[in-house]
Design an enzyme around this catalytic site. Structure first.
Site, PDB file in Angstrom:
ATOM      1  N   ARG A  76       0.855  -1.184   0.000  1.00 17.00           N
ATOM      2  CA  ARG A  76       0.000   0.000   0.000  1.00 17.00           C
ATOM      3  C   ARG A  76       0.889   1.231   0.000  1.00 17.00           C
ATOM      4  NH1 ARG A  76      -2.696   3.051   4.629  1.00 17.00           N
ATOM      5  NH2 ARG A  76      -3.729   4.633   3.382  1.00 17.00           N
ATOM      6  N   HIS A 120      -2.482  11.029   0.741  1.00 13.09           N
ATOM      7  CA  HIS A 120      -1.975  10.789   2.092  1.00 13.09           C
ATOM      8  C   HIS A 120      -1.291  12.093   2.538  1.00 13.09           C
ATOM      9  CE1 HIS A 120      -0.741   7.343   4.953  1.00 13.09           C
ATOM     10  NE2 HIS A 120      -0.378   8.458   5.553  1.00 13.09           N
ATOM     11  N   GLU A 165      -7.090   8.700   6.177  1.00 11.59           N
ATOM     12  CA  GLU A 165      -7.336   9.375   7.454  1.00 11.59           C
ATOM     13  C   GLU A 165      -7.711  10.848   7.301  1.00 11.59           C
ATOM     14  OE1 GLU A 165      -4.236   8.712  10.316  1.00 11.59           O
ATOM     15  OE2 GLU A 165      -4.342   6.546  10.149  1.00 11.59           O
ATOM     16  N   ASN A 294      -7.413   1.981   9.809  1.00 11.16           N
ATOM     17  CA  ASN A 294      -6.089   2.137  10.420  1.00 11.16           C
ATOM     18  C   ASN A 294      -6.282   2.155  11.929  1.00 11.16           C
ATOM     19  OD1 ASN A 294      -5.219   2.511   7.810  1.00 11.16           O
ATOM     20  ND2 ASN A 294      -4.612   4.648   8.057  1.00 11.16           N
ATOM     21  N   TYR A 296      -4.108   1.988  15.784  1.00  9.24           N
ATOM     22  CA  TYR A 296      -2.871   1.919  16.574  1.00  9.24           C
ATOM     23  C   TYR A 296      -3.140   1.713  18.059  1.00  9.24           C
ATOM     24  CZ  TYR A 296      -0.507   3.267  12.346  1.00  9.24           C
ATOM     25  OH  TYR A 296      -0.029   3.254  11.070  1.00  9.24           O
ATOM     26  N   GLU A 363      -3.590  -0.036   8.080  1.00  6.66           N
ATOM     27  CA  GLU A 363      -2.366   0.320   8.818  1.00  6.66           C
ATOM     28  C   GLU A 363      -2.488  -0.203  10.232  1.00  6.66           C
ATOM     29  OE1 GLU A 363      -1.257   4.487   9.025  1.00  6.66           O
ATOM     30  OE2 GLU A 363      -1.690   4.737   6.890  1.00  6.66           O
TER      31      GLU A 363
HETATM   32  C1  FCB Z   1      -1.068   7.187  10.694  1.00  2.00           C
HETATM   33  C2  FCB Z   1      -0.627   7.726   9.343  1.00  2.00           C
HETATM   34  C3  FCB Z   1       0.699   7.193   8.877  1.00  2.00           C
HETATM   35  C4  FCB Z   1       1.694   7.069  10.013  1.00  2.00           C
HETATM   36  C5  FCB Z   1       1.085   6.337  11.176  1.00  2.00           C
HETATM   37  C6  FCB Z   1       2.021   6.130  12.337  1.00  2.00           C
HETATM   38  O1  FCB Z   1      -1.942   8.096  11.278  1.00  2.00           O
HETATM   39  O2  FCB Z   1      -1.603   7.426   8.354  1.00  2.00           O
HETATM   40  O3  FCB Z   1       1.167   8.046   7.845  1.00  2.00           O
HETATM   41  O4  FCB Z   1       2.179   8.302  10.352  1.00  2.00           O
HETATM   42  O5  FCB Z   1      -0.057   7.012  11.618  1.00  2.00           O
END
Ligand code: FCB
Length: 462
Positions: A76, A120, A165, A294, A296, A363
């Site tokens: 990607r 992006h 995002e 995405n 985290y 992501e």
């Molecule tokens: C996301 C972004 C990516 C990267 C990660 C850690 O928010 O899409 O570009 O910075 O975080």
């Protein structure tokens, strides 16, 4: 819970143009808002810029070979708008597009599926100068750009995402001011969010009209796995507000064709939403072929109990009544809590809210303070443990009925982490920024083994 991933499950890695390419002055590329932001004193740690980044623009062939050695099934990447349409309008740059043609050809030659993101975060500076995302015309410019890229690459790329995002573009860029273009204007941020939604809808329509039948069109969001600290009405209301401002502001129009009534009420003191024209939300609700998620870390919120809200501009317009808390658990080098249950929750949420819509984890990954040891190896057991937990969460969601077709680790290699510059390493491949040499970390080898086995392998000990 299944013990292995379904046959055909796609394992990939992700990057974004400004974070890896470098070559910012080559082949007619013009500055994006990130080139400008990086040159604004105090905005990016250590004054770092994406001028060279990981030099992927020149090391493309070597990087694709590396992906192939890792056994990746998909890559990607994003296209840099100011590289392929330097002024943000009008004719394409042939040499800019040639870079992506070569990249895609290399990927296909290695049996790696290209997954292309159009935006992006690197808006051509000229378009920001003309008003940026708070200006409606930017959405129309985006649709033209989408068509131009689709004409050039539609014969060889079948997986497309419009935006990455949009929450970050709108609210980190125009409300908190910690991302480019660095503005702090709540009303402008809400307008930006709407015009990003509109850009997605117009862009998806242009892609559908231009791409061959069978192309799969998506958007990539970062829905917030937001939890209330307690079940008190105040804390639950804080959760509702943040959910509206971070997730439903996008999924409302995209999936249901309407902005949530509670969002409009919550922000009534900031804007009357008259920038939403008749017909916009039906454009935004363009049918999707898949949705990128995405993820985290989760968030935890409560109603604010003290009367001293933080003086820093917030990325949540009108949500002064909400306090954010650090969720419990281990943390990464970003100080983000490791908690894979948030990923499972989001996959199940969209399984229920958008039945029949295939999902991808577009992501997921973690930054740690990696170092090269005396033997030249990079041991990153924390990252392996992070990935292990999140792969398990995906497996669990598959078992619970989620239709997840792929997983993309962020990131293929260490790169320019926006306002943190080069200080945060998210890669499964280590980049030495003085030589630009690439060294696969232990996590890369473990990921290769997982891909080969099609199931979550134990975290190696010792
Ligand atoms: C996301 C972004 C990516 C990267 C990660 C850690 O928010 O899409 O570009 O910075 O975080």
């Amino acid at each position: 819970m299944p013990t292995s991933f379904p046959p055909g499950f796609v394992w990939g890695a992700a990057t974004a143009a400004y974070q890896v390419e470098g070559a910012v002055h080559e082949d007619g590329r013009t500055p994006s808002i990130w080139d400008t932001f990086c040159r604004t004193p105090g905005k990016v740690l250590n004054g770092d810029t994406g001028d060279t980044a990981t030099d992927h623009y020149h090391r493309r062939a070597e990087d694709v070979r590396l992906m192939s050695e890792l056994g990746l099934g998909a890559y990607r990447f994003s296209v840099s708008w100011p590289r392929v349409q330097p002024t943000g309008k009008g004719a394409a740059s042939r040499s800019g597009l040639d870079f992506y043609r070569r990249l895609v050809d290399d990927l296909l030659a290695h049996g790696i599926k290209p997954v292309l993101t159009l935006y992006h975060w690197d808006l051509p500076q000229e378009l920001e100068t003309a008003g940026g995302w708070p200006a409606r015309d930017t959405a129309h410019r985006f649709a033209d750009y989408a068509e131009l890229v689709a004409r050039a690459l539609g014969d060889r790329v079948d997986s497309w995402a419009t935006l990455n995002e949009p929450w970050c573009s709108a609210f980190l860029g125009y409300a908190a001011g910690i991302h480019a273009p660095g503005r702090t204007d709540d009303a402008a941020a809400l307008r930006a969010a709407h015009h990003l939604n509109l850009a997605h809808g117009l862009g998806a329509r242009a892609l559908r009209a231009t791409l061959p039948r069978g192309a799969r069109i998506a958007v990539v969001l970062n829905p917030n796995a937001v939890r209330a600290r307690t079940t008190s009405p105040g804390d639950l209301d804080a959760q509702r507000r943040i959910d509206a401002l971070s997730t439903r502001i996008f999924t409302g129009p995209m999936l249901r064709g309407a902005y949530p009534a509670d969002l409009i009420a919550d922000t009534a003191g900031i804007t009357d939403w008259s920038f939403v024209h008749d017909g916009d939300t039906s454009v935004i609700k363009h049918p999707l072929d898949w949705l990128g998620i995405n993820y985290y870390a989760p968030s935890v919120v409560s109603a604010t109990t003290d009367n001293h809200p933080s003086p820093a501009p917030s990325p949540y317009p009108g949500a002064q009544s909400v306090t954010f808390h650090q969720p419990p658990g281990p943390r990464t080098a970003m100080d983000w809590t490791v908690d894979p249950t948030g990923l499972h929750d989001l996959l199940m949420r969209f399984t229920h809210e958008a039945p029949g819509l295939p999902l991808a984890v577009s992501e997921n990954g973690a930054a740690y303070d990696d170092t090269v040891d005396a033997r030249g190896a990079v041991r990153d057991p924390d990252r392996i443990a992070y990935l292990h937990g999140h792969f398990d969460a995906v497996l669990r969601a598959l078992g619970d009925g989620a239709d997840v077709w792929g997983y993309f680790v962020w990131s293929l290699m260490d790169n320019f982490e926006w306002a943190y510059g080069y200080s945060k390493r998210f890669g499964i491949v280590y980049v030495d920024y003085s030589t630009l040499a690439r060294t696969p970390k232990a996590s890369a080898g473990w990921y290769r083994d997982v891909i080969r086995a099609g199931r979550v392998l134990p975290v190696p000990t010792g």
